[in-house]
Design a protein around this motif. Structure first.
Motif, short mmCIF file in Angstrom:
data_model
loop_
_atom_site.label_atom_id
_atom_site.label_comp_id
_atom_site.label_asym_id
_atom_site.label_seq_id
_atom_site.Cartn_x
_atom_site.Cartn_y
_atom_site.Cartn_z
N ILE A 77 0.55 -1.61 0.31
CA ILE A 77 0.17 -0.21 0.06
C ILE A 77 0.79 1.22 -0.14
N ARG A 78 2.45 1.20 0.27
CA ARG A 78 3.29 2.14 0.59
C ARG A 78 3.79 2.71 -0.82
N LEU A 135 5.50 5.18 11.37
CA LEU A 135 4.30 4.65 10.76
C LEU A 135 4.52 5.31 9.46
N GLN A 136 5.60 6.05 8.91
CA GLN A 136 5.94 6.90 8.21
C GLN A 136 6.81 6.79 7.45
N THR A 137 7.13 5.59 7.48
CA THR A 137 8.22 4.53 6.61
C THR A 137 7.39 4.25 5.97
N TYR A 138 8.62 3.08 5.07
CA TYR A 138 8.71 2.23 3.73
C TYR A 138 8.20 0.77 4.79
N VAL A 166 6.73 -0.56 7.44
CA VAL A 166 5.07 -0.70 7.70
C VAL A 166 4.08 -0.33 7.08
N THR A 167 3.43 -1.09 6.87
CA THR A 167 2.13 -1.43 6.10
C THR A 167 0.86 -0.26 6.28
#
Lengths: 202, 370
Positions: A157-158, B314-317, B319-320
């Motif tokens: 999703i990111r 939470l703003q990193t790649y 973490v989904t």
């Protein structure tokens, strides 16, 4: 001054729907991303409007696609590979220098040769890469759970969100440049009028 | 310097005290579970209600043995407290009709909190909702590591169809999958984002023991290994170092995040009108719904190790967990602002030169031969 019919009705309808929808998508997109900074719409309304307008853009893209391919006019977008590089350099020189000196535009717009070399390059990228990518990532973000498998195939999703946001910023910047470039006709409003009437002045 | 303490410590102390209390009561009665199961392990054992309906009296040992009560040594007669002795000469060695189990005898805080809930208040309308309507009878398990889906399927979704009441909610499936019902419907309850490591190669959550083994540590040593500055919170840099360490051990994955409610008595205070439709209370970087972020590992021995993590992760790649606005990657905004500012600058520069050179063009127009 003569006039030539350059923008057929379906193209004008597609263009203005797209323009209006893009403005709405940028406004609602900014509201969605920066809810703590901006408050001209509730987030719920912003998301709902963003989704609906997104589908209007998809339908509008289908109109563009069907019209251009069914009439064969899609070749307007294909650069002439033999002359493309030289034409693009000539066009860039005009925008960067010649236009200030009052030199004529090296590209003469006709119904069969609508775009200059720089426009062809930009619009091919926009209509065949950026807009489809934005549509696909937008659909995935609309129903994250439903498209979970496809999202995972793209890296999660990111990654999908990153693509959508970067293209969003690109389009926001593009709209500023596009609107300004539209003022570079023989009068500042000439191209705007033509996009309503269909006739370009020569 | 303060170290991270596993958050299950309080629960462990409470469990030990609770067990001591139970053990005393069980010993006095001396009716052990095996005796009860002599009859109740028979899956055909039923009784006929006055309404004519048959009610199963079967206790599935395979489920019961993993239940939180059995694991903690709670005996059958600790709950079915009105059985004081068994008379084996009778066909049924105890009263045929037993009193309803009163969970509040042990779970007194929960029972008190439950009084102020829409479910308890339903009793005024003649609807009695006992604890076991939601929590089941004999297979109640630990919830600390339960996913949102497991929590909701075990409780709320037994009665409620969320699709009937959330038409207004955009991306509702995503909310149902990532956010536990009580986060919105019992908003006084502390909540946190639970991060669990998902192995992308095996497509499965990785057990804490496996991760610890690869890192050559254990739950108590994990803190020293990862929280290098010893501030009690795993920072974004320390978090990324952890992911890198795992990659060096050929473990490739991401942390899957879910927003869950604390296992806390007031989680039972679900009431009408508590949830609201203000999306921005969650979807903004200032939202307090995401203040508490934890990385949790479930261990083979049934324990759970939990560590505080800086919400920046939470703003990193890695973490989904993706909440619009809240978990946005700031770098993208910097790139975006540069793009737009660049576009505006070029336009303004070009426009300025255009205006500045008007006399030049006018002159050329007046004297084309020049």
């Amino acid at each position: 001054m003569s006039k030539e019919y350059v923008h057929p009705a379906p193209v004008r309808v597609w263009h203005w729907i797209n323009a209006f929808a893009f403005v709405l998508l940028v406004i609602t997109g900014v509201q969605i991303r920066f809810a703590e900074l901006i408050n001209f719409l509730s987030l719920e309304d912003a998301v709902r409007l963003h989704n609906w307008v997104g589908f209007i853009v998809i339908a509008d893209y289908a109109l563009w696609y069907i019209y251009y391919f069914s009439t064969g006019k899609i070749r307007l977008y294909y650069p002439n590979l033999r002359t493309f590089a030289a034409d693009a350099i000539k066009q860039a020189k005009y925008y960067g220098c010649g236009i200030f000196k009052g030199e004529p535009n090296p590209h003469h717009m006709t119904a069969d040769n609508k775009f200059n070399a720089m426009q062809q390059k930009a619009y091919v990228m926009l209509m065949f890469i950026f807009l489809p990518a934005q549509i696909i990532t937008g659909i995935f973000l609309w129903q994250v759970k439903g498209f979970e498998n496809y999202i995972d195939m793209l890296g999660g999703i990111r990654i999908v969100d990153t693509i959508h946001v970067l293209i969003f910023y690109f389009f926001a910047a593009f709209m500023i440049a596009h609107t300004y470039l539209a003022t570079l006709g023989h009068t500042p409003l000439a191209h705007f009028k033509a996009m309503f009437t269909g006739y370009e002045d020569h | 310097m303060e170290k991270i303490k596993p958050l299950c410590l309080t629960a462990t102390v409470a469990s030990v005290a609770f067990l001591a209390c139970i053990w005393t009561a069980s010993s006095a009665l001396a009716i052990d579970n095996e005796t009860c199961l002599e009859c109740h392990s028979d899956d055909t054992l039923t009784r006929t209600e006055s309404t004519g309906m048959k009610d199963s009296l079967f206790v599935d040992l395979n489920k019961f043995k993993y239940s939180v009560h059995n694991v903690n040594g709670v005996a059958c007669v600790d709950c079915h407290a009105d059985i004081e002795e068994l008379d084996m000469d009778n066909e049924v060695p105890h009263a045929v009709s037993l009193a309803p189990v009163n969970c509040g005898n042990c779970h007194d805080e929960v029972a008190e909190a439950y009084q102020n809930s829409v479910h308890k208040k339903a009793s005024h309308k003649g609807v009695d909702i006992p604890c076991y309507a939601c929590h089941a009878y004999h297979d109640t398990t630990r919830l600390a590591m339960a996913t949102v889906s497991e929590r909701q399927n075990s409780f709320c979704l037994k009665c409620h169809d969320p699709y009937k009441a959330h038409d207004w909610l955009p991306a509702k499936e995503n909310h149902f999958a990532m956010v536990e019902c009580t986060v919105c419907h019992a908003p006084e309850v502390p909540r946190h984002v639970n991060l669990r490591f998902f192995d992308l190669v095996d497509s499965a959550f990785l057990k804490g023991d496996v991760i610890m083994r690869h890192l050559q540590t254990d739950p108590s040593g994990f803190t020293d290994l990862i929280d290098k500055d010893g501030d009690g919170t795993i920072s974004q840099q320390e978090f990324e170092d952890l992911v890198l360490m795992l990659r060096q051990k050929d473990i490739r994955g991401v942390f899957h995040g879910e927003l869950v409610a604390e296992i806390n008595p007031i989680v039972h205070q679900v009431n009408r009108g508590k949830a609201n439709r203000d999306c921005s209370q969650c979807h903004s970087v200032t939202s307090n719904f995401f203040q508490d972020v934890r990385m949790t590992f479930d261990m083979d021995d049934g324990s759970v190790s939990s560590y505080n993590v800086d919400r920046q992760v939470l703003q990193t790649y890695f973490v989904t967990f993706n909440a619009l606005g809240t978990t946005r990657v700031r770098l993208l905004d910097k790139i975006g602002i540069a793009l737009i500012a660049g576009g505006v600058a070029v336009v303004l520069l070009h426009l300025s030169v255009r205006l500045f050179t008007i006399p030049l063009r006018r002159k050329k127009l007046d004297h084309p031969e020049a």
